[in-house]
Design a protein around this motif. Structure first.
Motif, PDB file in Angstrom:
ATOM      1  N   LEU A  82     -31.297  13.315  10.854  1.00 42.74           N
ATOM      2  CA  LEU A  82     -31.445  12.079  11.633  1.00 42.74           C
ATOM      3  C   LEU A  82     -30.141  11.657  12.304  1.00 42.74           C
ATOM      4  CD1 LEU A  82     -33.840  10.180   9.227  1.00 42.74           C
ATOM      5  CD2 LEU A  82     -34.386  10.971  11.553  1.00 42.74           C
ATOM      6  N   ARG A  83     -28.996  11.959  11.695  1.00 44.53           N
ATOM      7  CA  ARG A  83     -27.709  11.632  12.331  1.00 44.53           C
ATOM      8  C   ARG A  83     -27.462  12.475  13.587  1.00 44.53           C
ATOM      9  NH1 ARG A  83     -23.666   8.646   9.654  1.00 44.53           N
ATOM     10  NH2 ARG A  83     -22.051   9.913  10.618  1.00 44.53           N
ATOM     11  N   ASN A  84     -28.289  13.479  13.792  1.00 50.53           N
ATOM     12  CA  ASN A  84     -28.197  14.330  14.977  1.00 50.53           C
ATOM     13  C   ASN A  84     -29.427  14.190  15.876  1.00 50.53           C
ATOM     14  OD1 ASN A  84     -25.676  16.094  14.797  1.00 50.53           O
ATOM     15  ND2 ASN A  84     -26.488  16.162  12.714  1.00 50.53           N
ATOM     16  N   ASN A  85     -30.175  13.120  15.700  1.00 51.74           N
ATOM     17  CA  ASN A  85     -31.392  12.868  16.471  1.00 51.74           C
ATOM     18  C   ASN A  85     -31.135  11.671  17.388  1.00 51.74           C
ATOM     19  OD1 ASN A  85     -33.910  11.775  17.295  1.00 51.74           O
ATOM     20  ND2 ASN A  85     -34.951  12.595  15.490  1.00 51.74           N
ATOM     21  N   ALA A  86     -30.871  11.945  18.659  1.00 52.37           N
ATOM     22  CA  ALA A  86     -30.502  10.893  19.609  1.00 52.37           C
ATOM     23  C   ALA A  86     -31.603   9.850  19.771  1.00 52.37           C
ATOM     24  CB  ALA A  86     -30.150  11.503  20.966  1.00 52.37           C
ATOM     25  N   VAL A  87     -32.849  10.265  19.836  1.00 49.87           N
ATOM     26  CA  VAL A  87     -33.959   9.314  20.014  1.00 49.87           C
ATOM     27  C   VAL A  87     -33.998   8.344  18.840  1.00 49.87           C
ATOM     28  CG1 VAL A  87     -36.476   9.088  20.181  1.00 49.87           C
ATOM     29  CG2 VAL A  87     -35.295  10.899  21.450  1.00 49.87           C
ATOM     30  N   PHE A  88     -33.866   8.868  17.634  1.00 50.65           N
ATOM     31  CA  PHE A  88     -33.878   8.026  16.439  1.00 50.65           C
ATOM     32  C   PHE A  88     -32.696   7.063  16.430  1.00 50.65           C
ATOM     33  CE2 PHE A  88     -32.249   7.358  12.118  1.00 50.65           C
ATOM     34  CZ  PHE A  88     -33.310   6.661  11.571  1.00 50.65           C
ATOM     35  N   LEU A 134     -24.968   3.398   7.729  1.00 54.51           N
ATOM     36  CA  LEU A 134     -25.455   4.721   7.355  1.00 54.51           C
ATOM     37  C   LEU A 134     -25.528   5.661   8.549  1.00 54.51           C
ATOM     38  CD1 LEU A 134     -26.769   6.617   5.203  1.00 54.51           C
ATOM     39  CD2 LEU A 134     -28.963   5.630   5.885  1.00 54.51           C
ATOM     40  N   TRP A 135     -25.976   5.153   9.691  1.00 51.79           N
ATOM     41  CA  TRP A 135     -26.164   5.996  10.870  1.00 51.79           C
ATOM     42  C   TRP A 135     -24.906   6.131  11.713  1.00 51.79           C
ATOM     43  CZ3 TRP A 135     -29.517   8.862   9.239  1.00 51.79           C
ATOM     44  CH2 TRP A 135     -30.601   8.387   8.504  1.00 51.79           C
ATOM     45  N   GLY A 136     -23.788   5.624  11.231  1.00 56.09           N
ATOM     46  CA  GLY A 136     -22.502   5.886  11.861  1.00 56.09           C
ATOM     47  C   GLY A 136     -22.316   5.203  13.201  1.00 56.09           C
ATOM     48  N   MET A 137     -22.519   3.900  13.232  1.00 56.74           N
ATOM     49  CA  MET A 137     -22.345   3.115  14.454  1.00 56.74           C
ATOM     50  C   MET A 137     -21.306   2.021  14.190  1.00 56.74           C
ATOM     51  SD  MET A 137     -26.310   2.828  15.589  1.00 56.74           S
ATOM     52  CE  MET A 137     -27.374   4.267  15.514  1.00 56.74           C
ATOM     53  N   PRO A 138     -20.019   2.376  14.221  1.00 55.06           N
ATOM     54  CA  PRO A 138     -18.982   1.421  13.813  1.00 55.06           C
ATOM     55  C   PRO A 138     -18.898   0.169  14.679  1.00 55.06           C
ATOM     56  CG  PRO A 138     -17.990   3.428  14.699  1.00 55.06           C
ATOM     57  CD  PRO A 138     -19.455   3.679  14.574  1.00 55.06           C
ATOM     58  N   VAL A 139     -19.061   0.283  15.978  1.00 59.43           N
ATOM     59  CA  VAL A 139     -18.974  -0.899  16.846  1.00 59.43           C
ATOM     60  C   VAL A 139     -20.169  -1.808  16.589  1.00 59.43           C
ATOM     61  CG1 VAL A 139     -18.890  -1.708  19.244  1.00 59.43           C
ATOM     62  CG2 VAL A 139     -17.628   0.361  18.577  1.00 59.43           C
ATOM     63  N   ALA A 140     -21.364  -1.230  16.527  1.00 59.90           N
ATOM     64  CA  ALA A 140     -22.563  -2.027  16.254  1.00 59.90           C
ATOM     65  C   ALA A 140     -22.493  -2.649  14.864  1.00 59.90           C
ATOM     66  CB  ALA A 140     -23.808  -1.157  16.384  1.00 59.90           C
ATOM     67  N   THR A 170     -15.491   0.591   7.665  1.00 56.61           N
ATOM     68  CA  THR A 170     -15.835   1.049   9.006  1.00 56.61           C
ATOM     69  C   THR A 170     -16.495   2.416   8.879  1.00 56.61           C
ATOM     70  OG1 THR A 170     -13.958  -0.122   9.969  1.00 56.61           O
ATOM     71  CG2 THR A 170     -14.935   1.647  11.288  1.00 56.61           C
ATOM     72  N   PRO A 171     -17.755   2.528   9.305  1.00 55.55           N
ATOM     73  CA  PRO A 171     -18.413   3.826   9.188  1.00 55.55           C
ATOM     74  C   PRO A 171     -17.845   4.840  10.176  1.00 55.55           C
ATOM     75  CG  PRO A 171     -19.818   2.275  10.356  1.00 55.55           C
ATOM     76  CD  PRO A 171     -18.613   1.510   9.883  1.00 55.55           C
ATOM     77  N   GLU A 172     -17.947   6.097   9.817  1.00 50.65           N
ATOM     78  CA  GLU A 172     -17.535   7.175  10.713  1.00 50.65           C
ATOM     79  C   GLU A 172     -18.606   7.323  11.796  1.00 50.65           C
ATOM     80  OE1 GLU A 172     -16.986  11.988  10.507  1.00 50.65           O
ATOM     81  OE2 GLU A 172     -16.481  10.807   8.729  1.00 50.65           O
ATOM     82  N   LEU A 173     -18.184   7.466  13.043  1.00 55.32           N
ATOM     83  CA  LEU A 173     -19.099   7.605  14.167  1.00 55.32           C
ATOM     84  C   LEU A 173     -20.008   8.816  13.971  1.00 55.32           C
ATOM     85  CD1 LEU A 173     -19.921   6.508  16.976  1.00 55.32           C
ATOM     86  CD2 LEU A 173     -18.237   8.070  17.965  1.00 55.32           C
ATOM     87  N   ASN A 174     -21.283   8.642  14.261  1.00 56.69           N
ATOM     88  CA  ASN A 174     -22.245   9.737  14.139  1.00 56.69           C
ATOM     89  C   ASN A 174     -21.892  10.872  15.109  1.00 56.69           C
ATOM     90  OD1 ASN A 174     -23.876   9.374  16.753  1.00 56.69           O
ATOM     91  ND2 ASN A 174     -24.021   7.340  15.827  1.00 56.69           N
ATOM     92  N   PRO A 175     -22.355  12.093  14.841  1.00 52.74           N
ATOM     93  CA  PRO A 175     -21.976  13.249  15.659  1.00 52.74           C
ATOM     94  C   PRO A 175     -22.330  13.143  17.142  1.00 52.74           C
ATOM     95  CG  PRO A 175     -23.095  13.971  13.660  1.00 52.74           C
ATOM     96  CD  PRO A 175     -23.197  12.476  13.700  1.00 52.74           C
TER      97      PRO A 175
END
Length: 184
Positions: A82-88, A134-140, A170-175
């Motif tokens: 899911l961390r590599n699923n842009a639509v999700f 969880l989904w790696g969106m630090p700004v959001a 601060t979460p790590e940005l998703n791939p």
């Protein structure tokens, strides 16, 4: 399709439920985006709060099971996929933006847009903030922490929600680099 270990838990209704899979979860998360937009157009602000609408689990999927849904929305076996699923990821991000609007707060601007809509439904705030982490969106994630801090005013019981959404991390940005773009 990635093979994954499926865990089962038994919700309070007694029937075990396994993870629904990434395709179905992505569909449900995206469908909720459409519903949120409809609620905003129709000014159905109450739907964003504790109104009997139960969208938390598929709008903001996290790595936890639920009493009601078992492991149906527990994304533990599919986090990497899911961390590599842009639509999700884009649907989760848009859901966070729309939930915040429903609560009278703009994530993009980092400000209150309608204090009359502010609500303190801690479970929703927890799941949204935890999902952004969880989904790696630090700004959001940081912007949503600002929303929760705004809602905390005159409601100190929400302080534990900040800990639950990992407000100090601060979460790590998703791939894929999917994250909020702040208005300047």
């Amino acid at each position: 399709m990635n093979a994954c270990v499926v865990h089962h838990s038994t919700p309070t209704n007694g029937a075990p439920m396994a993870f629904i899979g990434t395709e179905q979860l992505t569909r449900q998360t995206s469908l909720q985006t459409t519903l949120f937009k409809d609620w905003i157009v129709q000014a159905k602000w109450r739907n964003f709060w504790g109104s009997g609408e139960h969208f938390d689990w598929w709008a903001f999927p996290i790595d936890a099971n639920s009493d009601q849904h078992g492991d149906r929305y527990n994304v533990t076996p599919a986090i990497d996929e899911l961390r590599n699923n842009a639509v999700f990821l884009e649907a989760v991000l848009e859901n966070a933006q729309l939930l915040s609007i429903g609560l009278g707060y703009s994530l993009e601007a980092g400000q209150v847009i309608d204090p009359a809509r502010a609500d303190k439904y801690a479970v929703r705030l927890f799941k949204c903030g935890r999902a952004l982490h969880l989904w790696g969106m630090p700004v959001a994630h940081r912007a949503f922490v600002g929303c929760v801090e705004y809602l905390l005013q005159d409601h100190p019981k929400l302080a534990k929600t900040l800990a639950g959404i990992r407000a100090d991390e601060t979460p790590e940005l998703n791939p894929l680099g999917v994250d909020l773009v702040i208005a300047t």
